[in-house]
Enzyme design. Structure first.
Site, PDB file in Angstrom:
ATOM      1  N   GLU A  54       0.834  -1.203   0.000  1.00  0.00           N
ATOM      2  CA  GLU A  54       0.000   0.000   0.000  1.00  0.00           C
ATOM      3  C   GLU A  54       0.869   1.254   0.000  1.00  0.00           C
ATOM      4  O   GLU A  54       1.903   1.308   0.664  1.00  0.00           O
ATOM      5  CB  GLU A  54      -0.885  -0.017   1.248  1.00  0.00           C
ATOM      6  CG  GLU A  54      -1.742   1.210   1.447  1.00  0.00           C
ATOM      7  CD  GLU A  54      -2.436   1.208   2.798  1.00  0.00           C
ATOM      8  OE1 GLU A  54      -3.357   2.044   2.970  1.00  0.00           O
ATOM      9  OE2 GLU A  54      -2.073   0.394   3.674  1.00  0.00           O
ATOM     10  N   LYS A 116      -9.834   2.369  -2.864  1.00  0.00           N
ATOM     11  CA  LYS A 116     -10.231   1.761  -1.594  1.00  0.00           C
ATOM     12  C   LYS A 116     -11.619   2.221  -1.176  1.00  0.00           C
ATOM     13  O   LYS A 116     -11.948   3.408  -1.252  1.00  0.00           O
ATOM     14  CB  LYS A 116      -9.207   2.118  -0.514  1.00  0.00           C
ATOM     15  CG  LYS A 116      -9.455   1.459   0.834  1.00  0.00           C
ATOM     16  CD  LYS A 116      -8.393   1.858   1.846  1.00  0.00           C
ATOM     17  CE  LYS A 116      -8.630   1.181   3.183  1.00  0.00           C
ATOM     18  NZ  LYS A 116      -7.647   1.611   4.209  1.00  0.00           N
ATOM     19  N   CYS A 169      -5.242  -2.664   2.844  1.00  0.00           N
ATOM     20  CA  CYS A 169      -5.100  -2.564   4.291  1.00  0.00           C
ATOM     21  C   CYS A 169      -6.227  -3.305   5.004  1.00  0.00           C
ATOM     22  O   CYS A 169      -6.446  -4.484   4.773  1.00  0.00           O
ATOM     23  CB  CYS A 169      -5.008  -1.097   4.695  1.00  0.00           C
ATOM     24  SG  CYS A 169      -4.471  -0.803   6.388  1.00  0.00           S
TER      25      CYS A 169
END
Length: 300
Positions: A54, A116, A169
């Site tokens: 990430e 995301k 994440c």
């Protein structure tokens, strides 16, 4: 098992960059170069997919062709780099900031992007910003501008690579949401920056949550974490290869196969709730039967 026609060779890159150094403007070229160098380190087989963590690219990918060219140069013809980077669009008002996953082919061609969806409160956005901002609070990671959630889960399809579900994440911590639900994904690609946790139990717990998504979906998990724990699991969540916490290096592996039939947990996500309700019902009935004799004895 659902095996690919040809083995897909993976390389996971773990840069191991401490959080207090990660966003230092004076050091960002060094960190970017580290990922490039690790990607082309000697190995037994040329990887088909190189996976970076990430926010591993500290530059605007879509605006800087030279950055895309450098990334595309680390893979052989037909290969791809899957990586995390931020997308900042100041061409709209208010500006948009996404925490994204890019699929980049040889030659620096961006084939697909995922933004995301599940953002971290107080990390990627400040809830109730007018109120908390007035009180002097700011998000830990982004300061005065919030990340914006993407439109929804996607299945990424890169040329010559089995379709996969990207998770950024802690998106890997949400039960029943490992994929977009279409059934097209054949593996899970989880990119994360666990440098926030330091050397603690946090990265181990985070990795354990990600493994549960593999178990639920019946899909192998490929996880690249900045400071660790990077790993590859089979479709039952069993760790096949890993890089330890706090190490810099690469992990080369072959992509495992998905299960031919998704597990019951994936096909019937409501089942745990039904079983829990049945357990409560059985307990209530058992308790009721135990109370009745005692009550009758008291009357006698």
């Amino acid at each position: 098992l659902d095996a690919a026609a040809e083995p897909v060779h993976l390389r996971l890159v773990q840069g191991n960059i401490a959080q207090h150094h990660k966003w230092d403007p004076a050091l960002r070229q060094r960190w970017f170069q580290r990922h490039l160098d690790l990607s082309v380190a000697p190995g037994e087989v040329q990887p088909d997919v190189v996976l970076w963590p990430e926010s591993s690219v500290p530059y605007p990918i879509e605006e800087m062709a030279e950055v895309r060219d450098l990334i595309g140069a680390v893979v052989a013809p037909g290969g791809h780099v899957v990586l995390g980077a931020n997308l900042y669009d100041d061409g709209v008002s208010p500006p948009i900031l996404h925490n994204s996953v890019y699929g980049i082919a040889e030659g620096g061609i961006v084939q697909q992007r995922y933004d995301k969806v599940d953002l971290v409160p107080f990390g990627e956005f400040l809830p109730f910003r007018p109120l908390f901002g007035w009180l002097g609070l700011e998000a830990l990671a982004v300061g005065s501008i919030d990340f914006v959630a993407g439109d929804g889960r996607v299945t990424m399809t890169l040329d010559g690579v089995p379709a996969f579900s990207p998770l950024v994440c802690f998106e890997a911590a949400f039960p029943g949401r490992a994929t977009d639900g279409t059934g097209r994904a054949r593996w899970i690609a989880n990119v994360t920056n666990d440098a926030w946790f330091g050397i603690s139990s946090g990265p181990h717990q985070h990795a354990g949550m990600a493994r549960m998504r593999a178990v639920e979906a019946g899909l192998p998990l490929v996880r690249a974490a900045n400071t660790g724990i990077s790993l590859v699991t089979d479709a039952r969540g069993r760790v096949l290869a890993s890089l330890p916490l706090g190490a810099m290096g690469t992990l080369d592996a072959v992509l495992p196969a998905a299960l031919a039939t998704p597990p019951l947990a994936s096909r019937a996500p409501w089942l745990p709730l039904v079983l829990a309700a049945l357990a409560l019902l059985v307990a209530a009935v058992a308790e009721g039967r135990a109370v009745l004799p005692r009550a009758a004895g008291k009357r006698d």
